[in-house]
Write a protein that holds these residues in place. Sequence first.
Motif, mmCIF file in Angstrom:
data_model
loop_
_atom_site.group_PDB
_atom_site.id
_atom_site.type_symbol
_atom_site.label_atom_id
_atom_site.label_comp_id
_atom_site.label_asym_id
_atom_site.label_seq_id
_atom_site.Cartn_x
_atom_site.Cartn_y
_atom_site.Cartn_z
ATOM 1 N N ALA A 100 54.802 52.314 27.826
ATOM 2 C CA ALA A 100 53.343 52.169 27.811
ATOM 3 C C ALA A 100 52.956 50.794 27.279
ATOM 4 O O ALA A 100 53.419 50.372 26.217
ATOM 5 N N VAL A 101 52.076 50.100 28.024
ATOM 6 C CA VAL A 101 51.628 48.758 27.647
ATOM 7 C C VAL A 101 50.105 48.734 27.595
ATOM 8 O O VAL A 101 49.437 49.226 28.514
ATOM 9 N N ASP A 102 49.562 48.155 26.527
ATOM 10 C CA ASP A 102 48.113 48.000 26.433
ATOM 11 C C ASP A 102 47.803 46.921 25.406
ATOM 12 O O ASP A 102 48.657 46.576 24.574
ATOM 13 N N LEU A 103 46.574 46.401 25.453
ATOM 14 C CA LEU A 103 46.120 45.468 24.428
ATOM 15 C C LEU A 103 45.703 46.201 23.164
ATOM 16 O O LEU A 103 45.852 45.697 22.059
ATOM 17 N N LEU A 104 45.169 47.406 23.321
ATOM 18 C CA LEU A 104 44.640 48.153 22.190
ATOM 19 C C LEU A 104 45.753 48.929 21.487
ATOM 20 O O LEU A 104 46.592 49.558 22.142
ATOM 21 N N THR A 105 45.731 48.877 20.157
ATOM 22 C CA THR A 105 46.752 49.586 19.380
ATOM 23 C C THR A 105 46.138 50.574 18.395
ATOM 24 O O THR A 105 46.865 51.181 17.608
ATOM 25 N N ASN A 106 44.820 50.762 18.415
ATOM 26 C CA ASN A 106 44.182 51.649 17.446
ATOM 27 C C ASN A 106 44.627 53.095 17.660
ATOM 28 O O ASN A 106 45.197 53.442 18.700
ATOM 29 N N ASP A 107 44.342 53.948 16.688
ATOM 30 C CA ASP A 107 44.883 55.313 16.710
ATOM 31 C C ASP A 107 43.939 56.345 17.312
ATOM 32 O O ASP A 107 44.191 57.550 17.207
ATOM 33 N N ARG A 108 42.855 55.897 17.973
ATOM 34 C CA ARG A 108 41.961 56.834 18.656
ATOM 35 C C ARG A 108 41.952 56.633 20.166
ATOM 36 O O ARG A 108 41.931 57.597 20.926
ATOM 37 N N ASP A 109 41.973 55.375 20.598
ATOM 38 C CA ASP A 109 41.879 55.082 22.027
ATOM 39 C C ASP A 109 42.957 54.116 22.494
ATOM 40 O O ASP A 109 43.030 53.776 23.662
ATOM 41 N N GLY A 110 43.804 53.669 21.568
ATOM 42 C CA GLY A 110 44.861 52.727 21.887
ATOM 43 C C GLY A 110 46.239 53.345 21.752
ATOM 44 O O GLY A 110 46.392 54.563 21.626
ATOM 45 N N LEU A 111 47.240 52.494 21.754
ATOM 46 C CA LEU A 111 48.624 52.969 21.742
ATOM 47 C C LEU A 111 48.968 53.782 20.495
ATOM 48 O O LEU A 111 49.871 54.612 20.525
#
Length: 270
Positions: A100-111
């Motif tokens: 899984a790849v994404d810019l977002l790493t937050n714990d609600r909507d990101g990785l």
Amino acid sequence: MLPERVSHFSRFIRDYEFIRSAEGRGSVDAEYYLALPYRDLSGSNSQQWIIRARTFRYIERHILPGLKPGNKKRLRILDLGAGNGWMSYRLALGGHAPVAVDLLTNDRDGLGAAIHYQKQLTTLFPRVQAELDVLPLMDDAFDLVIFNASFHYSEDYEKTIAEALRCTSAGGTILIADTPWYSNEASGQQMVIERRRSFTQRYGIASDSLNSLEFLTDQRLQGLEARFEFRWQVHQPSYGFRWSMRPLVAKMQARREPSQFRIYSARVQK
């Protein structure tokens, strides 16, 4: 990510996270994530999740079974724009090996939110913060690269496809899902204007810090075919009767044509 690229994306990430939070994305309840994409337990974005669910169901039933290089049962899959990791979770449940790849790493909507899937998986799939155009991954590493409702965030479609091709093995497939398509450039540009106006009115920001290309047209897709010498196969999942009637209703009401969602796949020859 390189420090200068972190700076390049910092405003986009800040604005994007703010808007997504205001839209009611994410939850503190693990069951919310485990139900995606088939149920939105928050009730905040149910219509969008209906689209995501039907797209994924189509991929699962009609595309994945035909992508078995060397009769592999376990595909190596790159999930670009993974968000909270719901697609990688579903692919892992199906016996595949997603990253899984994404810019977002937050714990609600990101990785970071993918931690909730550990309840159902023996081993959690790898998660990587990266941009679409600079993937810290080996050449020829994946049988399938999926742009998961993410291709339209690209600032340069040719550069983005070139990087995806680098990571795809010979005989593998690149797939674009849930990126809006319009029959002509003018309709797409009008959508961008309307969306930015709406965001400014609702959230106080236009969310335009990146020069994202935002949508697809046949002309744009044909340009990629010519540049990379492959051919797109077009898949058209059913999103229901009301969805199919949207273009006709818009025409009758003299409104801009609505976006359509299709799935585009291309086989990689090296």
